[in-house]
Design an enzyme around this catalytic site. Structure first.
Site, PDB file in Angstrom:
ATOM      1  N   SER A  23     -60.272  13.844  24.385  1.00  0.00           N
ATOM      2  CA  SER A  23     -59.609  14.731  25.356  1.00  0.00           C
ATOM      3  C   SER A  23     -60.565  15.697  26.055  1.00  0.00           C
ATOM      4  O   SER A  23     -60.435  15.904  27.270  1.00  0.00           O
ATOM      5  CB  SER A  23     -58.474  15.493  24.672  1.00  0.00           C
ATOM      6  OG  SER A  23     -57.463  14.591  24.312  1.00  0.00           O
ATOM      7  N   LYS A  72     -47.766  17.281  15.992  1.00  0.00           N
ATOM      8  CA  LYS A  72     -46.831  17.211  17.121  1.00  0.00           C
ATOM      9  C   LYS A  72     -45.445  17.791  16.783  1.00  0.00           C
ATOM     10  O   LYS A  72     -44.772  18.322  17.666  1.00  0.00           O
ATOM     11  CB  LYS A  72     -46.706  15.763  17.616  1.00  0.00           C
ATOM     12  CG  LYS A  72     -47.985  15.271  18.318  1.00  0.00           C
ATOM     13  CD  LYS A  72     -47.819  13.882  18.895  1.00  0.00           C
ATOM     14  CE  LYS A  72     -49.138  13.381  19.466  1.00  0.00           C
ATOM     15  NZ  LYS A  72     -49.024  12.077  20.121  1.00  0.00           N
ATOM     16  N   ASN A  93     -46.819  17.146  22.638  1.00  0.00           N
ATOM     17  CA  ASN A  93     -48.269  16.899  22.685  1.00  0.00           C
ATOM     18  C   ASN A  93     -48.966  17.814  23.693  1.00  0.00           C
ATOM     19  O   ASN A  93     -50.184  17.765  23.831  1.00  0.00           O
ATOM     20  CB  ASN A  93     -48.584  15.424  23.000  1.00  0.00           C
ATOM     21  CG  ASN A  93     -48.415  15.106  24.470  1.00  0.00           C
ATOM     22  OD1 ASN A  93     -47.674  15.781  25.178  1.00  0.00           O
ATOM     23  ND2 ASN A  93     -49.096  14.080  24.940  1.00  0.00           N
ATOM     24  N   ASP A 108     -46.670  11.723  26.463  1.00  0.00           N
ATOM     25  CA  ASP A 108     -47.053  10.383  25.975  1.00  0.00           C
ATOM     26  C   ASP A 108     -46.261   9.270  26.673  1.00  0.00           C
ATOM     27  O   ASP A 108     -46.823   8.254  27.079  1.00  0.00           O
ATOM     28  CB  ASP A 108     -46.835  10.274  24.460  1.00  0.00           C
ATOM     29  CG  ASP A 108     -47.957  10.947  23.669  1.00  0.00           C
ATOM     30  OD1 ASP A 108     -49.070  11.084  24.197  1.00  0.00           O
ATOM     31  OD2 ASP A 108     -47.702  11.333  22.513  1.00  0.00           O
ATOM     32  N   GLY A 133     -41.843  -0.503  16.271  1.00  0.00           N
ATOM     33  CA  GLY A 133     -42.085   0.803  15.663  1.00  0.00           C
ATOM     34  C   GLY A 133     -41.001   1.785  16.044  1.00  0.00           C
ATOM     35  O   GLY A 133     -40.372   1.650  17.113  1.00  0.00           O
ATOM     36  N   ARG A 158     -40.006  -1.883  10.744  1.00  0.00           N
ATOM     37  CA  ARG A 158     -40.023  -2.284   9.330  1.00  0.00           C
ATOM     38  C   ARG A 158     -38.814  -1.677   8.619  1.00  0.00           C
ATOM     39  O   ARG A 158     -38.073  -2.366   7.942  1.00  0.00           O
ATOM     40  CB  ARG A 158     -41.340  -1.782   8.725  1.00  0.00           C
ATOM     41  CG  ARG A 158     -41.612  -2.203   7.337  1.00  0.00           C
ATOM     42  CD  ARG A 158     -43.000  -1.787   6.930  1.00  0.00           C
ATOM     43  NE  ARG A 158     -43.202  -0.324   6.999  1.00  0.00           N
ATOM     44  CZ  ARG A 158     -44.341   0.277   6.732  1.00  0.00           C
ATOM     45  NH1 ARG A 158     -45.407  -0.427   6.402  1.00  0.00           N
ATOM     46  NH2 ARG A 158     -44.451   1.582   6.810  1.00  0.00           N
ATOM     47  N   THR A 159     -38.611  -0.389   8.804  1.00  0.00           N
ATOM     48  CA  THR A 159     -37.416   0.271   8.255  1.00  0.00           C
ATOM     49  C   THR A 159     -36.354   0.248   9.354  1.00  0.00           C
ATOM     50  O   THR A 159     -36.394   1.050  10.294  1.00  0.00           O
ATOM     51  CB  THR A 159     -37.743   1.729   7.857  1.00  0.00           C
ATOM     52  OG1 THR A 159     -38.935   1.730   7.072  1.00  0.00           O
ATOM     53  CG2 THR A 159     -36.607   2.366   7.079  1.00  0.00           C
TER      54      THR A 159
HETATM   55  P1  NDP Z   1     -45.861   7.272  12.828  1.00  0.00           P
HETATM   56  O1  NDP Z   1     -46.507   7.445  11.502  1.00  0.00           O
HETATM   57  O2  NDP Z   1     -44.918   8.322  13.319  1.00  0.00           O
HETATM   58  O3  NDP Z   1     -45.025   5.902  12.831  1.00  0.00           O
HETATM   59  C1  NDP Z   1     -45.590   4.734  12.334  1.00  0.00           C
HETATM   60  C2  NDP Z   1     -44.721   3.519  12.686  1.00  0.00           C
HETATM   61  O4  NDP Z   1     -45.444   2.344  12.337  1.00  0.00           O
HETATM   62  C3  NDP Z   1     -43.393   3.456  11.943  1.00  0.00           C
HETATM   63  O5  NDP Z   1     -42.447   2.835  12.761  1.00  0.00           O
HETATM   64  C4  NDP Z   1     -43.765   2.583  10.738  1.00  0.00           C
HETATM   65  O6  NDP Z   1     -42.651   1.890  10.187  1.00  0.00           O
HETATM   66  C5  NDP Z   1     -44.691   1.590  11.378  1.00  0.00           C
HETATM   67  N1  NDP Z   1     -45.662   0.980  10.452  1.00  0.00           N
HETATM   68  C6  NDP Z   1     -46.632   1.589   9.744  1.00  0.00           C
HETATM   69  N2  NDP Z   1     -47.367   0.695   9.064  1.00  0.00           N
HETATM   70  C7  NDP Z   1     -46.836  -0.536   9.330  1.00  0.00           C
HETATM   71  C8  NDP Z   1     -47.162  -1.847   8.934  1.00  0.00           C
HETATM   72  N3  NDP Z   1     -48.179  -2.098   8.111  1.00  0.00           N
HETATM   73  N4  NDP Z   1     -46.431  -2.864   9.428  1.00  0.00           N
HETATM   74  C9  NDP Z   1     -45.421  -2.628  10.287  1.00  0.00           C
HETATM   75  N5  NDP Z   1     -45.051  -1.389  10.692  1.00  0.00           N
HETATM   76  C10 NDP Z   1     -45.759  -0.350  10.234  1.00  0.00           C
HETATM   77  O7  NDP Z   1     -47.075   7.021  13.862  1.00  0.00           O
HETATM   78  P2  NDP Z   1     -47.076   7.322  15.426  1.00  0.00           P
HETATM   79  O8  NDP Z   1     -45.785   6.830  15.967  1.00  0.00           O
HETATM   80  O9  NDP Z   1     -47.466   8.721  15.680  1.00  0.00           O
HETATM   81  O10 NDP Z   1     -48.309   6.421  15.965  1.00  0.00           O
HETATM   82  C11 NDP Z   1     -48.224   5.004  16.094  1.00  0.00           C
HETATM   83  C12 NDP Z   1     -49.444   4.466  16.809  1.00  0.00           C
HETATM   84  O11 NDP Z   1     -49.487   4.870  18.172  1.00  0.00           O
HETATM   85  C13 NDP Z   1     -50.781   4.903  16.209  1.00  0.00           C
HETATM   86  O12 NDP Z   1     -51.626   3.771  16.140  1.00  0.00           O
HETATM   87  C14 NDP Z   1     -51.315   5.904  17.211  1.00  0.00           C
HETATM   88  O13 NDP Z   1     -52.731   5.948  17.203  1.00  0.00           O
HETATM   89  C15 NDP Z   1     -50.784   5.333  18.508  1.00  0.00           C
HETATM   90  N6  NDP Z   1     -50.662   6.341  19.609  1.00  0.00           N
HETATM   91  C16 NDP Z   1     -51.421   6.146  20.748  1.00  0.00           C
HETATM   92  C17 NDP Z   1     -51.354   7.043  21.803  1.00  0.00           C
HETATM   93  C18 NDP Z   1     -52.192   6.814  23.033  1.00  0.00           C
HETATM   94  O14 NDP Z   1     -52.289   7.713  23.868  1.00  0.00           O
HETATM   95  N7  NDP Z   1     -52.793   5.660  23.217  1.00  0.00           N
HETATM   96  C19 NDP Z   1     -50.451   8.226  21.747  1.00  0.00           C
HETATM   97  C20 NDP Z   1     -49.685   8.309  20.525  1.00  0.00           C
HETATM   98  C21 NDP Z   1     -49.813   7.387  19.508  1.00  0.00           C
HETATM   99  P3  NDP Z   1     -41.666   2.565   9.088  1.00  0.00           P
HETATM  100  O15 NDP Z   1     -40.681   3.376   9.846  1.00  0.00           O
HETATM  101  O16 NDP Z   1     -41.061   1.386   8.405  1.00  0.00           O
HETATM  102  O17 NDP Z   1     -42.549   3.373   8.167  1.00  0.00           O
END
Ligand code: NDP
Length: 280
Positions: A23, A72, A93, A108, A133, A158-159
């Site tokens: 950033s 956040k 954010n 975002d 997700g 997943r959930t």
């Molecule tokens: P969270 O921790 O809030 O959510 C994670 C999500 O991923 C949940 O839905 C979770 O499922 C799922 N998940 C985690 N591990 C697995 C797995 N092994 N297999 C399948 N599903 C899985 O994370 P965020 O939402 O904050 O971030 C998600 C992604 O987005 C990150 O990689 C982050 O870097 C990216 N991001 C990128 C941005 C950009 O500007 N490019 C901005 C914001 C985020 P469950 O509910 O079942 O636990």
């Protein structure tokens, strides 16, 4: 002739960890391009001390801040006013300090949509969208995606209960002619025009188990994660015929939107995106 000194307005990004953040480089480039007098730095906040750190920065004269993992939700709680998109996301954010008012915004989702529509040249209107997700990142993009009037958004997680809760939460924002549904990763049927990986699975090199048949030649598969190499999700989507894109464009576009929230000026993003891509 005397030259008048301009004191630049101070901004920062809070996170923990924060050393990796792009950033400061992005906002320095925006400032140079637009001629806005700002300085922008990284600030590491203690895991249990975000509010204190943010208030301290505002008291020093800071005008605004970006907020990244894991703060956040703390930023959302700190804000005295929320924009509708921040309220819908339940996460902030971007903070803007206006006297006693702390405005909380979430750029975002707008960043993602700008990257898809403007940079990739793919319209969302009338399309089938598969959102993988249901965490913070997914929740932040649902409203901006619905506002583009897609034919369908299927939220797979997943959930499953978490995805179902998102569908419930956004039911009132679903435009006419659009279906908002939820289910597990194996559930979506048929080809989708847009498949967005908003899970954090890529961070661990994992692949959400979506059916390969969701991809076709005109599918855009976007992983919110970015890096020097394609993610496992991008490789899988490409093997199944899709066009692929990572989250670098989203990162730059959410920053441009935050810059606009602070300065009222919208920076151009194309050259910077190419520069950052080359430096990955
Ligand atoms: P969270 O921790 O809030 O959510 C994670 C999500 O991923 C949940 O839905 C979770 O499922 C799922 N998940 C985690 N591990 C697995 C797995 N092994 N297999 C399948 N599903 C899985 O994370 P965020 O939402 O904050 O971030 C998600 C992604 O987005 C990150 O990689 C982050 O870097 C990216 N991001 C990128 C941005 C950009 O500007 N490019 C901005 C914001 C985020 P469950 O509910 O079942 O636990």
């Amino acid at each position: 002739m005397s030259t008048q000194e301009i004191t630049p307005d101070a901004y920062c990004v809070f996170g923990n960890p924060i050393a990796h953040s792009k950033s400061p480089a992005i906002h320095a480039a925006f400032a140079q391009q637009t001629g806005e007098a700002i300085v922008y730095e990284r600030r590491l906040a203690p895991l249990d001390g975000f509010a204190l750190a943010a208030r301290g920065f505002a008291a020093e004269g800071g005008r605004g801040a970006n907020v990244t993992v894991p703060f956040k939700l703390d930023a959302c709680a700190l804000a005295t006013e929320l924009t509708p998109r921040a309220r819908a996301a339940g996460a902030v954010n971007t903070l803007r300090f206006d006297g006693d008012v702390i405005l909380g915004d979430n750029t975002d989702g707008a960043g993602l949509v700008a990257d898809i529509v403007r940079n990739a040249g793919v319209a969302v209107a009338g399309k089938r969208v598969l959102l993988l997700g249901a965490g913070g990142a997914a929740r932040g993009v649902v409203l901006p995606l619905l506002q583009e009037q897609p034919a369908e958004i299927f939220i797979a997680n997943r959930t499953v209960a978490t995805a179902a809760r998102l569908v419930e939460q956004f039911q009132d924002a679903v435009p006419a002619g659009c279906a908002l549904r939820a289910g597990g990763f194996e559930q979506p049927d048929g080809v989708f025009d847009l498949v967005i990986n908003a899970t954090s699975a890529s961070l661990a090199g994992d692949l959400p188990p979506v059916p390969p048949a969701v991809f076709a030649a005109n599918t855009l598969a976007l992983d919110m994660m970015y890096g020097a190499a394609p993610t496992v999700f991008m490789d899988f989507a490409a093997e199944n015929g899709a066009q692929v894109r990572d989250g670098l464009g989203m990162l730059v576009e959410q920053a441009a939107e935050a810059f606009y929230v602070w300065r009222g000026v919208r920076p151009a993003t194309q050259d910077l995106l190419a520069l950052l891509r080359g430096a990955l």
